[in-house]
Design a protein around this motif. Sequence first.
Motif, short mmCIF file in Angstrom:
data_model
loop_
_atom_site.label_atom_id
_atom_site.label_comp_id
_atom_site.label_asym_id
_atom_site.label_seq_id
_atom_site.Cartn_x
_atom_site.Cartn_y
_atom_site.Cartn_z
N ALA A 259 0.90 -1.21 -0.09
CA ALA A 259 -0.10 0.03 -0.03
C ALA A 259 0.82 1.35 -0.05
O ALA A 259 2.08 1.03 0.41
CB ALA A 259 -0.81 0.05 1.21
N ILE A 260 0.25 2.37 -0.36
CA ILE A 260 0.75 3.71 -0.24
C ILE A 260 0.06 4.42 0.67
O ILE A 260 -0.96 3.84 1.07
CB ILE A 260 0.67 4.54 -1.59
N PHE A 266 -8.21 -1.34 -3.21
CA PHE A 266 -7.30 -2.29 -3.76
C PHE A 266 -7.96 -3.25 -4.84
O PHE A 266 -9.17 -3.86 -4.64
CB PHE A 266 -6.68 -3.16 -2.75
N SER A 267 -7.22 -3.66 -5.78
CA SER A 267 -7.92 -4.53 -6.78
C SER A 267 -7.13 -5.74 -7.07
O SER A 267 -5.76 -5.42 -7.74
CB SER A 267 -7.98 -3.69 -8.39
N ASP A 279 -11.13 -12.93 2.53
CA ASP A 279 -10.64 -12.24 3.91
C ASP A 279 -9.50 -11.20 3.49
O ASP A 279 -8.72 -11.81 2.40
CB ASP A 279 -10.17 -13.39 4.78
N VAL A 280 -9.38 -10.16 4.20
CA VAL A 280 -8.49 -9.12 4.06
C VAL A 280 -7.47 -9.15 4.91
O VAL A 280 -8.00 -9.01 6.31
CB VAL A 280 -9.28 -8.06 3.36
N TYR A 281 -6.23 -8.81 4.99
CA TYR A 281 -5.32 -8.84 6.15
C TYR A 281 -4.63 -7.58 5.76
O TYR A 281 -4.13 -7.51 4.71
CB TYR A 281 -4.68 -9.93 6.43
N ARG A 282 -4.27 -6.61 7.13
CA ARG A 282 -3.17 -5.73 6.91
C ARG A 282 -2.09 -6.04 7.77
O ARG A 282 -2.33 -6.09 9.00
CB ARG A 282 -3.67 -4.38 6.92
N ASP A 309 2.49 -0.39 3.99
CA ASP A 309 1.69 -1.51 4.57
C ASP A 309 1.49 -2.64 3.43
O ASP A 309 1.56 -2.23 2.36
CB ASP A 309 0.31 -1.13 5.09
N LYS A 310 1.31 -4.12 4.15
CA LYS A 310 1.19 -5.24 3.38
C LYS A 310 -0.31 -5.56 3.30
O LYS A 310 -0.70 -5.96 4.58
CB LYS A 310 2.05 -6.38 3.62
N ILE A 311 -0.95 -5.54 2.50
CA ILE A 311 -2.62 -5.85 2.24
C ILE A 311 -2.44 -7.02 1.59
O ILE A 311 -2.20 -7.56 0.23
CB ILE A 311 -3.26 -4.92 1.26
N ARG A 312 -3.28 -8.31 2.34
CA ARG A 312 -3.21 -9.63 1.69
C ARG A 312 -4.62 -9.96 1.62
O ARG A 312 -5.48 -10.05 2.62
CB ARG A 312 -2.44 -10.78 2.72
#
Length: 317
Positions: A259-260, A266-267, A279-282, A309-312
């Motif tokens: 992420a910025i 997010f796509s 499911d979304v994880y930050r 940041d890491k978005i999974r």
Amino acid sequence: MIFNKYNFFFFLLVISMSVQAQVKIGDNPSVINQNSLLELESSSKVLVLSRVTSSQMNAITPLYGALVYNIDEKCVFMFQGLTWKSLCGTSTTVTTSTTQPIINNRGDIWVNNATVRNIVSVGTGTTWIPINSNPKSGAGTPNSQPNLNPNSGDIYVDESTTDLYIYNGTSWINSTASAKVAATNGLTLGAGNTLELGGALTKPTTIATTTSNTLAITGLQNATTIEDNEIVVVDKSTGVLKKIEASSLIREEEIVLTAISGQSQFSPPYPIVNPKQIDVYRNGVRIAFTVVNATTIEVEPEAVCYQGDKIRIVQLY
């Protein structure tokens, strides 16, 4: 030689017989019908036939039409060429023999004692019909027996095997259970000629069900782990049962995005099939989100990202 009135009378009688070839005995000896060869006339005397027993009668082979009085049967019998026929008020002749006799009249009875079964036949006037012919029987299959003349529905018993046959109008069908039942296409024949489920299918097989006539299998064993088993699935276009690895039923798509600062949407590179399966994880912490469209999600306002940041995003289907 003394020639008296008796000799003279006898002489005249012989002369009369030789000339006229007619004899009248009894009353009115001078009156005789012109068509008579012999006439008996008396109001007090009778003609007595030869009196014989049955064995004596059967030992005599006279000319056709001969008459005797059978003292055993107490009846007059007439010789018809091969057999003696009773004249005592019945037209039925009963014959017990190993060879087929001549039918004298319709309704005559013949007991064939050539076999232990003593087949009884009734004469139609032209042929003998066994009255114990249905069920028919014999040593061997019905096709090996002569003169059965079957009709549709007739039954035949093979005395050597006890097999039962039924005539269908064209041929004899062996209807014994061991011959009639054929277990194929997923069925086997068990002990006592019982059909049992189990065996190779020999052709494509369809079991049609309805909302009320359903198909169920109970008593299945419990599986210990999904990994050790396969799952039965139904082809939705053909209804054909198929098997599939359990792991193939759950597919997972996962993408990690960087992420910025201040980024909230997010796509992922794959379409979003079902929001409930995402499911979304930050940074490893699960966060809430909403679906913007088929290719975009938006994280909750409290989870707006910082730089790096890491978005999974994980999708199961």
